[in-house]
Design a protein around this motif. Structure first.
Motif, short mmCIF file in Angstrom:
data_model
loop_
_atom_site.label_atom_id
_atom_site.label_comp_id
_atom_site.label_asym_id
_atom_site.label_seq_id
_atom_site.Cartn_x
_atom_site.Cartn_y
_atom_site.Cartn_z
N SER A 62 0.70 -1.23 0.03
CA SER A 62 -0.06 -0.01 0.01
C SER A 62 0.91 1.39 -0.06
N VAL A 63 2.10 1.21 0.46
CA VAL A 63 2.88 2.51 0.66
C VAL A 63 3.56 2.76 -0.71
N ILE A 64 3.62 1.84 -1.87
CA ILE A 64 4.33 2.12 -2.91
C ILE A 64 3.21 2.58 -4.33
N ASN A 65 3.55 3.26 -4.95
CA ASN A 65 2.47 4.01 -6.04
C ASN A 65 2.56 2.85 -7.25
N GLN A 66 3.50 2.32 -7.59
CA GLN A 66 3.60 1.35 -8.90
C GLN A 66 4.34 0.38 -8.65
N VAL A 67 4.13 -1.15 -8.90
CA VAL A 67 4.84 -2.22 -9.02
C VAL A 67 5.14 -2.70 -10.15
N SER A 68 6.30 -2.67 -10.55
CA SER A 68 6.70 -3.41 -11.80
C SER A 68 7.14 -5.11 -11.61
N THR A 69 7.29 -5.39 -10.36
CA THR A 69 7.72 -6.74 -10.22
C THR A 69 6.68 -7.61 -9.46
N PRO A 70 6.62 -8.57 -9.50
CA PRO A 70 5.44 -9.36 -8.59
C PRO A 70 5.44 -8.98 -7.19
N THR A 71 4.26 -8.61 -6.67
CA THR A 71 4.20 -7.90 -5.29
C THR A 71 4.66 -8.52 -4.14
N ALA A 72 4.94 -9.88 -4.14
CA ALA A 72 5.46 -10.62 -3.11
C ALA A 72 6.75 -10.30 -2.96
N LEU A 73 7.89 -9.92 -4.15
CA LEU A 73 8.99 -9.75 -3.95
C LEU A 73 9.35 -8.43 -3.59
N THR A 74 8.35 -7.31 -3.93
CA THR A 74 8.57 -5.84 -3.63
C THR A 74 8.16 -5.93 -2.01
N CYS A 75 7.44 -6.69 -1.47
CA CYS A 75 6.93 -6.63 0.04
C CYS A 75 8.06 -7.26 0.66
N ALA A 76 8.65 -8.25 0.34
CA ALA A 76 9.86 -8.85 0.98
C ALA A 76 10.94 -7.94 0.90
N ALA A 77 11.07 -7.39 -0.07
CA ALA A 77 12.36 -6.22 0.16
C ALA A 77 11.97 -5.06 0.90
N LEU A 78 10.61 -4.77 1.32
CA LEU A 78 10.26 -3.54 1.58
C LEU A 78 10.25 -4.05 3.50
N GLY A 79 10.01 -5.07 3.67
CA GLY A 79 9.95 -5.96 5.05
C GLY A 79 11.69 -5.98 5.35
N VAL A 80 12.51 -6.26 4.50
CA VAL A 80 13.87 -6.20 4.85
C VAL A 80 14.43 -4.86 5.40
N VAL A 81 13.89 -3.60 4.47
CA VAL A 81 14.34 -2.37 4.68
C VAL A 81 13.56 -1.84 6.09
N CYS A 82 12.24 -2.17 6.25
CA CYS A 82 11.63 -1.68 7.54
C CYS A 82 11.95 -2.49 8.70
N SER A 83 12.44 -3.62 8.60
CA SER A 83 12.84 -4.43 9.98
C SER A 83 14.47 -3.76 10.28
N SER A 84 15.07 -3.40 9.14
CA SER A 84 16.31 -2.73 9.41
C SER A 84 16.26 -1.40 10.15
N LEU A 85 15.44 -0.72 9.80
CA LEU A 85 15.09 0.64 10.37
C LEU A 85 14.66 0.42 11.86
N ILE A 86 13.68 -0.79 12.21
CA ILE A 86 13.20 -0.86 13.33
C ILE A 86 14.43 -1.15 14.33
N ILE A 87 15.33 -2.02 13.83
CA ILE A 87 16.38 -3.00 14.58
C ILE A 87 17.23 -1.66 15.16
N ARG A 88 17.70 -0.83 14.10
CA ARG A 88 18.84 0.14 14.21
C ARG A 88 18.21 1.51 15.19
N GLY A 89 16.75 1.29 15.27
CA GLY A 89 16.11 2.57 15.91
C GLY A 89 16.37 3.99 15.09
N SER A 90 15.57 4.16 14.17
CA SER A 90 15.61 5.24 13.15
C SER A 90 15.65 6.52 14.10
N ASP A 91 16.31 7.69 13.83
CA ASP A 91 16.14 9.11 14.32
C ASP A 91 16.49 8.92 15.87
#
Length: 99
Positions: A62-91
């Motif tokens: 829901s947070v991305i405007n257009q998906v040119s790859t299968p949504t499962a792959l895109t969501c998995a990549a988003l999950g990796v990025v978001c989990s990294s942000l949570i673990i490191r404690g952004s800001d």
């Protein structure tokens, strides 16, 4: 135009409404803030934090405007990025402390 259901039994109409599902993957329904943008209509910032709600992040298609790859792959990549942000404690406002 509304499809006609003349002659269709009421029980079948109710059954169809109950069990029917959509396999459509919704994308772009939760506007993300653009980097450096002055847009005030965003819901999620660039670190997936929901505007106005402390400790809540949205990390799905829901947070991305257009998906040119299968949504499962895109969501998995988003999950990796978001989990990294949570673990490191952004800001310095660590969600990890609140888990």
């Amino acid at each position: 135009q509304e499809p006609t259901t003349t002659g269709v039994p009421t029980w079948f109409k109710q059954y169809a409404r109950t069990v029917a599902v959509s396999y459509y993957h919704y994308c772009g329904t939760c506007s993300m803030k653009e980097e450096g943008g002055g847009d005030t209509k965003w819901v999620v910032d660039d670190e997936f934090r929901v505007r106005g709600l402390h400790g809540l992040r949205v990390c799905d298609a829901s947070v991305i405007n257009q998906v040119s790859t299968p949504t499962a792959l895109t969501c998995a990549a988003l999950g990796v990025v978001c989990s990294s942000l949570i673990i490191r404690g952004s800001d310095g406002d660590s969600d990890k402390k609140r888990l």
